[in-house]
Design a protein around this motif. Structure first.
Motif, PDB file in Angstrom:
ATOM      1  N   VAL A  45      30.355  27.106  19.581  1.00  0.00           N
ATOM      2  CA  VAL A  45      30.312  26.313  20.808  1.00  0.00           C
ATOM      3  C   VAL A  45      29.105  26.818  21.590  1.00  0.00           C
ATOM      4  O   VAL A  45      29.105  27.939  22.097  1.00  0.00           O
ATOM      5  CB  VAL A  45      31.593  26.468  21.647  1.00  0.00           C
ATOM      6  N   THR A  46      28.060  25.991  21.667  1.00  0.00           N
ATOM      7  CA  THR A  46      26.787  26.438  22.241  1.00  0.00           C
ATOM      8  C   THR A  46      26.413  25.569  23.435  1.00  0.00           C
ATOM      9  O   THR A  46      26.332  24.341  23.310  1.00  0.00           O
ATOM     10  CB  THR A  46      25.662  26.334  21.193  1.00  0.00           C
ATOM     11  N   PRO A  47      26.180  26.172  24.610  1.00  0.00           N
ATOM     12  CA  PRO A  47      25.716  25.371  25.751  1.00  0.00           C
ATOM     13  C   PRO A  47      24.299  24.871  25.514  1.00  0.00           C
ATOM     14  O   PRO A  47      23.443  25.611  25.017  1.00  0.00           O
ATOM     15  CB  PRO A  47      25.787  26.353  26.926  1.00  0.00           C
ATOM     16  N   LEU A  48      24.062  23.625  25.838  1.00  0.00           N
ATOM     17  CA  LEU A  48      22.734  23.041  25.714  1.00  0.00           C
ATOM     18  C   LEU A  48      22.078  23.001  27.090  1.00  0.00           C
ATOM     19  O   LEU A  48      21.339  23.893  27.456  1.00  0.00           O
ATOM     20  CB  LEU A  48      22.823  21.649  25.091  1.00  0.00           C
ATOM     21  N   ALA A  49      22.361  21.988  27.874  1.00  0.00           N
ATOM     22  CA  ALA A  49      21.809  21.870  29.223  1.00  0.00           C
ATOM     23  C   ALA A  49      22.697  20.940  30.027  1.00  0.00           C
ATOM     24  O   ALA A  49      23.394  20.090  29.472  1.00  0.00           O
ATOM     25  CB  ALA A  49      20.382  21.327  29.174  1.00  0.00           C
ATOM     26  N   CYS A  50      22.677  21.128  31.333  1.00  0.00           N
ATOM     27  CA  CYS A  50      23.426  20.237  32.229  1.00  0.00           C
ATOM     28  C   CYS A  50      24.877  20.064  31.781  1.00  0.00           C
ATOM     29  O   CYS A  50      25.358  18.935  31.625  1.00  0.00           O
ATOM     30  CB  CYS A  50      22.737  18.876  32.327  1.00  0.00           C
ATOM     31  N   ASN A  51      25.558  21.183  31.562  1.00  0.00           N
ATOM     32  CA  ASN A  51      26.982  21.152  31.206  1.00  0.00           C
ATOM     33  C   ASN A  51      27.266  20.380  29.923  1.00  0.00           C
ATOM     34  O   ASN A  51      28.316  19.754  29.777  1.00  0.00           O
ATOM     35  CB  ASN A  51      27.812  20.551  32.359  1.00  0.00           C
ATOM     36  N   HIS A  77      28.403  16.609  20.532  1.00  0.00           N
ATOM     37  CA  HIS A  77      27.740  16.936  21.791  1.00  0.00           C
ATOM     38  C   HIS A  77      28.672  16.448  22.896  1.00  0.00           C
ATOM     39  O   HIS A  77      28.899  15.243  23.022  1.00  0.00           O
ATOM     40  CB  HIS A  77      26.384  16.232  21.925  1.00  0.00           C
ATOM     41  N   ILE A  78      29.191  17.363  23.682  1.00  0.00           N
ATOM     42  CA  ILE A  78      30.171  16.991  24.705  1.00  0.00           C
ATOM     43  C   ILE A  78      29.623  17.342  26.079  1.00  0.00           C
ATOM     44  O   ILE A  78      29.323  18.503  26.362  1.00  0.00           O
ATOM     45  CB  ILE A  78      31.524  17.696  24.469  1.00  0.00           C
ATOM     46  N   GLY A  79      29.491  16.340  26.923  1.00  0.00           N
ATOM     47  CA  GLY A  79      29.100  16.552  28.313  1.00  0.00           C
ATOM     48  C   GLY A  79      30.334  16.875  29.119  1.00  0.00           C
ATOM     49  O   GLY A  79      31.224  16.035  29.276  1.00  0.00           O
ATOM     50  N   ALA A  80      30.407  18.107  29.632  1.00  0.00           N
ATOM     51  CA  ALA A  80      31.652  18.570  30.253  1.00  0.00           C
ATOM     52  C   ALA A  80      31.370  19.250  31.585  1.00  0.00           C
ATOM     53  O   ALA A  80      31.511  20.462  31.722  1.00  0.00           O
ATOM     54  CB  ALA A  80      32.391  19.520  29.307  1.00  0.00           C
ATOM     55  N   ALA A  81      30.965  18.471  32.561  1.00  0.00           N
ATOM     56  CA  ALA A  81      30.803  19.010  33.905  1.00  0.00           C
ATOM     57  C   ALA A  81      32.172  19.402  34.452  1.00  0.00           C
ATOM     58  O   ALA A  81      33.215  18.899  34.001  1.00  0.00           O
ATOM     59  CB  ALA A  81      30.137  17.971  34.804  1.00  0.00           C
TER      60      ALA A  81
END
Length: 236
Positions: free
Chosen positions: A10-16, A63-67
């Motif tokens: 599980v790797t953070p990319l950018a902008c949550n 790729h999951i956007g998770a703010a």
């Protein structure tokens, strides 16, 4: 089909946004552009596009956007992290979706993504490049700002390496030195194309974006509705 998966990373990319790599316990036969359901409960199954191409055997990429305010996605990321840390597994159901790449067509391709809808486009793009397709491919990716375009540098490199690939980033809020387009990604497409009648169009973003694209492009640009593909069309 219900499949147990080991969480590889599980790797953070950018902008949550997070890149999640899964190793399924059995082969998953899917087509580029399909999605899976992350099973959170018997009646709680959440859809996410498969970002990897079928040619990558033995691995599924999400790729999951998770703010923080997006509990729907953040809970899935937390479940993935917990499985990774504890050596457990997660359950997914796959494949799903009808907006997969029609690889028997030689029409030029227009791939449109909003935000993490790029994961859908990524699978199709990887599949096309790995098959060595020769028709023109246009990728339009829109986001609030450059931070949301987390694979911007990678796409620029791909476009430089493949003469038939054109990448057009579009941001709503641009830095002072921005050389790309500013505004709405659908407006950018409309500005750049006189006609879309010859194109196969694949898009992923919010339902309202998909609906607007279908109506706008078919009415104003001659796009053939039967050659426009988005999973959102099944729900709107």
């Amino acid at each position: 089909m219900s499949i147990q998966c080991e969480v590889k990373s599980v790797t953070p990319l950018a902008c949550n946004t997070y890149r999640i790599l899964l190793t399924p316990s059995q082969p998953v036969a899917f087509k580029a552009g399909q999605y899976l359901l992350a099973v959170m409960g018997e009646k709680d199954k959440r859809p996410f596009s498969i970002a990897s191409s079928p040619c990558r055997e033995g691995e599924l990429e999400l790729h999951i956007g998770a703010a923080e305010h997006n509990a729907y996605a953040m809970e899935v990321v937390e479940a993935m992290k917990a499985a990774l840390e504890n050596g457990g597994t997660v359950t997914v159901e796959a494949p799903h979706g009808d907006a997969w790449i029609r690889d028997d067509s030689d029409k030029p391709l227009l791939l449109i993504a909003g935000g993490t809808g790029f994961s859908y486009v990524r699978s199709i793009l990887d599949n096309c490049l790995s098959r060595g397709v020769s028709q023109p491919i246009f990728v339009y990716w829109g986001g609030r700002d450059l931070c949301q375009l987390y694979a911007h540098d990678e796409l620029q490199a791909l476009a430089a390496a493949h003469t038939n690939l054109t990448y057009v980033p579009v941001v709503e809020s641009a830095p002072a030195d921005w050389q790309g387009k500013v505004g709405n990604v659908l407006e950018a497409v409309s500005d750049d194309f006189v006609s879309l009648s010859a194109y196969d169009i694949y898009l992923c973003g919010r339902f309202e974006m998909a609906g607007a694209a279908r109506e706008q492009f078919s009415a104003e640009k001659g796009a053939v509705r039967e050659r426009m593909f988005a999973d959102a069309f099944s729900f709107i």
